[in-house]
Motif scaffolding. Structure first.
Motif, PDB file in Angstrom:
ATOM      1  N   UNK A  97      14.790  76.397  21.443  1.00 20.70           N
ATOM      2  CA  UNK A  97      13.355  76.417  21.750  1.00 20.70           C
ATOM      3  C   UNK A  97      12.575  76.372  20.428  1.00 20.70           C
ATOM      4  N   UNK A  98      11.448  75.650  20.395  1.00 20.79           N
ATOM      5  CA  UNK A  98      10.669  75.518  19.145  1.00 20.79           C
ATOM      6  C   UNK A  98      10.320  76.862  18.517  1.00 20.79           C
ATOM      7  N   UNK A  99      10.003  77.859  19.321  1.00 19.30           N
ATOM      8  CA  UNK A  99       9.616  79.153  18.744  1.00 19.30           C
ATOM      9  C   UNK A  99      10.789  79.767  17.978  1.00 19.30           C
ATOM     10  N   UNK A 100      11.984  79.660  18.544  1.00 18.43           N
ATOM     11  CA  UNK A 100      13.157  80.210  17.863  1.00 18.43           C
ATOM     12  C   UNK A 100      13.444  79.443  16.577  1.00 18.43           C
ATOM     13  N   UNK A 101      13.301  78.124  16.665  1.00 12.60           N
ATOM     14  CA  UNK A 101      13.529  77.266  15.499  1.00 12.60           C
ATOM     15  C   UNK A 101      12.600  77.657  14.342  1.00 12.60           C
ATOM     16  N   UNK A 102      11.353  77.910  14.677  1.00 10.19           N
ATOM     17  CA  UNK A 102      10.368  78.257  13.641  1.00 10.19           C
ATOM     18  C   UNK A 102      10.643  79.665  13.097  1.00 10.19           C
ATOM     19  N   UNK A 103      10.990  80.582  13.968  1.00  6.48           N
ATOM     20  CA  UNK A 103      11.335  81.935  13.494  1.00  6.48           C
ATOM     21  C   UNK A 103      12.522  81.883  12.542  1.00  6.48           C
ATOM     22  N   UNK A 104      13.520  81.093  12.891  1.00  9.25           N
ATOM     23  CA  UNK A 104      14.709  80.996  12.038  1.00  9.25           C
ATOM     24  C   UNK A 104      14.343  80.334  10.702  1.00  9.25           C
ATOM     25  N   UNK A 105      13.500  79.327  10.760  1.00  9.13           N
ATOM     26  CA  UNK A 105      13.075  78.630   9.534  1.00  9.13           C
ATOM     27  C   UNK A 105      12.389  79.598   8.581  1.00  9.13           C
ATOM     28  N   UNK A 106      11.495  80.399   9.117  1.00  8.06           N
ATOM     29  CA  UNK A 106      10.770  81.379   8.290  1.00  8.06           C
ATOM     30  C   UNK A 106      11.736  82.449   7.774  1.00  8.06           C
ATOM     31  N   UNK A 107      12.644  82.870   8.631  1.00  7.96           N
ATOM     32  CA  UNK A 107      13.615  83.889   8.208  1.00  7.96           C
ATOM     33  C   UNK A 107      14.471  83.390   7.044  1.00  7.96           C
ATOM     34  N   UNK A 108      14.687  82.083   6.983  1.00  5.82           N
ATOM     35  CA  UNK A 108      15.471  81.503   5.898  1.00  5.82           C
ATOM     36  C   UNK A 108      14.640  81.306   4.623  1.00  5.82           C
ATOM     37  N   UNK A 109      13.344  81.533   4.717  1.00  5.81           N
ATOM     38  CA  UNK A 109      12.493  81.369   3.547  1.00  5.81           C
ATOM     39  C   UNK A 109      12.018  79.941   3.331  1.00  5.81           C
ATOM     40  N   UNK A 110      12.227  79.073   4.307  1.00  2.62           N
ATOM     41  CA  UNK A 110      11.742  77.699   4.181  1.00  2.62           C
ATOM     42  C   UNK A 110      10.274  77.646   4.591  1.00  2.62           C
ATOM     43  N   UNK A 111       9.565  76.624   4.116  1.00  6.52           N
ATOM     44  CA  UNK A 111       8.116  76.571   4.330  1.00  6.52           C
ATOM     45  C   UNK A 111       7.675  75.299   5.039  1.00  6.52           C
ATOM     46  N   UNK A 112       8.627  74.569   5.563  1.00  9.63           N
ATOM     47  CA  UNK A 112       8.298  73.371   6.315  1.00  9.63           C
ATOM     48  C   UNK A 112       9.543  72.883   7.013  1.00  9.63           C
ATOM     49  N   UNK A 113       9.346  71.964   7.950  1.00  5.04           N
ATOM     50  CA  UNK A 113      10.519  71.372   8.600  1.00  5.04           C
ATOM     51  C   UNK A 113      10.199  69.997   9.139  1.00  5.04           C
ATOM     52  N   UNK A 114      11.251  69.215   9.285  1.00  2.00           N
ATOM     53  CA  UNK A 114      11.196  67.923   9.975  1.00  2.00           C
ATOM     54  C   UNK A 114      11.688  68.121  11.398  1.00  2.00           C
ATOM     55  N   UNK A 115      11.003  67.488  12.327  1.00  6.30           N
ATOM     56  CA  UNK A 115      11.514  67.400  13.699  1.00  6.30           C
ATOM     57  C   UNK A 115      11.426  65.940  14.111  1.00  6.30           C
ATOM     58  N   UNK A 116      12.511  65.414  14.661  1.00  2.00           N
ATOM     59  CA  UNK A 116      12.548  63.989  14.987  1.00  2.00           C
ATOM     60  C   UNK A 116      12.502  63.760  16.487  1.00  2.00           C
ATOM     61  N   UNK A 117      12.016  62.573  16.879  1.00  7.73           N
ATOM     62  CA  UNK A 117      11.888  62.295  18.307  1.00  7.73           C
ATOM     63  C   UNK A 117      13.032  61.446  18.855  1.00  7.73           C
ATOM     64  N   UNK A 118      14.119  61.332  18.089  1.00  7.00           N
ATOM     65  CA  UNK A 118      15.315  60.694  18.651  1.00  7.00           C
ATOM     66  C   UNK A 118      15.905  61.603  19.717  1.00  7.00           C
ATOM     67  N   UNK A 119      16.575  60.991  20.657  1.00  2.53           N
ATOM     68  CA  UNK A 119      17.179  61.742  21.761  1.00  2.53           C
ATOM     69  C   UNK A 119      18.694  61.759  21.562  1.00  2.53           C
ATOM     70  N   UNK A 120      19.203  62.801  20.875  1.00  2.00           N
ATOM     71  CA  UNK A 120      20.625  62.811  20.523  1.00  2.00           C
ATOM     72  C   UNK A 120      21.525  63.164  21.689  1.00  2.00           C
ATOM     73  N   UNK A 121      20.978  63.863  22.666  1.00  2.00           N
ATOM     74  CA  UNK A 121      21.869  64.390  23.697  1.00  2.00           C
ATOM     75  C   UNK A 121      21.601  63.795  25.076  1.00  2.00           C
TER      76      UNK A 121
END
Lengths: 270, 270
Positions: free
Chosen positions: B99-123
């Protein structure tokens, strides 16, 4: 895979790796630090791969010489063994303070078929641990491997030469003394890392009577043909390929920076 | 560091990273795959670092495109953020099904300050996920970042170009449509990966009205000076530096093999 099948598979791979030390040719292994480098070496046709603790540690963000947590080092080792089909031997530094039996169990669990153990003293006051103490660790590691049914190839480092302890003649005398002790304790191969004098290397090889591992580098080491002529049975590159590649990457980075027009460089506001 | 101090530090670093997208110069970031490569780029003077999911996955022994377990990818990301002092933005592929909220929480917890999200459909069955569905993920990620108090720089990939979906004009039309939707949903930067036509790139930059990230490579991409002239605000190298370096390593391996006298090569018994 069941535990029994795992042991059988690993034991067969260990036997194959052991045969590679018996000639007629010299076993040459580049040292991998991650799954990608291991696969690159396997694809180039090398029959087995060694790891470099220095490369693994730095690629994980730590210093060499047991600067990284053991769990991270072993996890990285597992990624390397999983990545390739050829035998892998692990650089386990001085054993991370783990009991030899646990170290050997973990090595086998990772699917590796050999390991390096060094006699440097990373955590104490001395340069080297006592020869008898290191020989006891080798004996305990050998017993643990036997008990598991996997005849791992134990490569014992002798760090007298890399630390330049005394004159070359003193290094040779102490190196041979330690080598014979480690051999008698169960080491299959001896690794006098940093030994660069051909005459002393030849004397060492003759005196110890078991396969000898020597480290070289792409530029500036003793040529492979000379090492083979001296009777060296196994050659590795320690951290040198990792370092060479980091230098290339530094060159890429500088080249990109230099291609930036000055007004397009967004400097850190720090 | 307390949670509050962590959030404050990360928020300040995110603000610094955000300013780097506002000119006057172009933000150029090489893409790291491990702590060592990140440190090399930082040492060369780059003000911020992006990760490459392709490089990270392959160095861990997996395939790109969400072939690696998310926990291993995030652990590697954490090693990179810990290794450098400059801001780090994470290539999070399509979000690994989190879920996007979890992804962002994890990103912040890792100390990162940005992220890429792509619109390809891998699954799924499609090449791309629906534009509205991706815009919803961006909006949810933005809301999660706001709720945490860290104004992460959200870089939304638009994968119409890399998948060559339709004629160049159709790619531009669909790329702009998606870009405007993602922008309105809260994306700070748009990344039309694989867009290599200068005229179409210029039209895209003009139409979307937010910073645009484009990928180039050491050899063969649009030169940095041209990208700056077109108005591109951010340049990355995707997996190209990792691949270039693997090619160099392959060359090292071949060179070592070629230096071996034939009778000194101990081939695998396989």
């Amino acid at each position: 895979m069941s535990d029994t099948a795992w042991i059988e598979t690993t034991a067969a791979r260990a036997a194959e790796f052991r045969r590679m030390h018996q000639g007629p040719g010299m076993l040459v292994m580049p040292n991998a630090w991650d799954a990608a480098s291991a696969r690159t070496f396997e694809a180039a046709g090398f029959p087995a791969i060694a790891t470099t603790s220095g490369g693994v540690a730095v690629s994980l963000g730590y210093q060499d010489h047991e600067g990284a947590p053991v769990e991270e080092m072993l996890a990285a080792a597992g990624r390397i063994t999983r990545a390739v089909a050829v035998p892998v031997t692990l650089d386990l530094e001085a054993g991370y303070g783990l009991p030899p039996a646990e170290l050997i169990q973990r090595t086998v669990a990772l699917g590796a078929v050999g390991c390096n153990l060094e006699d440097s003293d990373h955590h104490g006051e001395a340069v080297l641990v006592g020869a008898d103490a290191h020989a006891e660790r080798i004996a305990a590691a050998r017993a643990a491997a036997r008990a598991l049914g996997v005849d791992l190839v134990l490569n014992s480092r002798i760090d007298v030469f890399i630390h330049r302890m005394g004159t070359p003649e003193e290094q040779l005398a102490e190196g041979v003394r330690r080598g014979q002790l480690y051999r008698d304790a169960g080491a299959d191969c001896l690794y006098p890392i940093g030994l660069r004098d051909e005459a002393i290397l030849a004397a060492f090889v003759k005196a110890v009577g078991v396969p000898v591992n020597i480290n070289t580098r792409r530029n500036g080491g003793i040529p492979l043909t000379r090492l083979a002529a001296i009777g060296v049975r196994r050659v590795t590159f320690a951290t040198s390929l990792f370092r060479d590649l980091q230098d290339v990457l530094g060159g890429f980075a500088t080249e990109i920076r230099d291609a930036l027009p000055l007004d397009a460089v967004r400097k850190s506001s720090a």
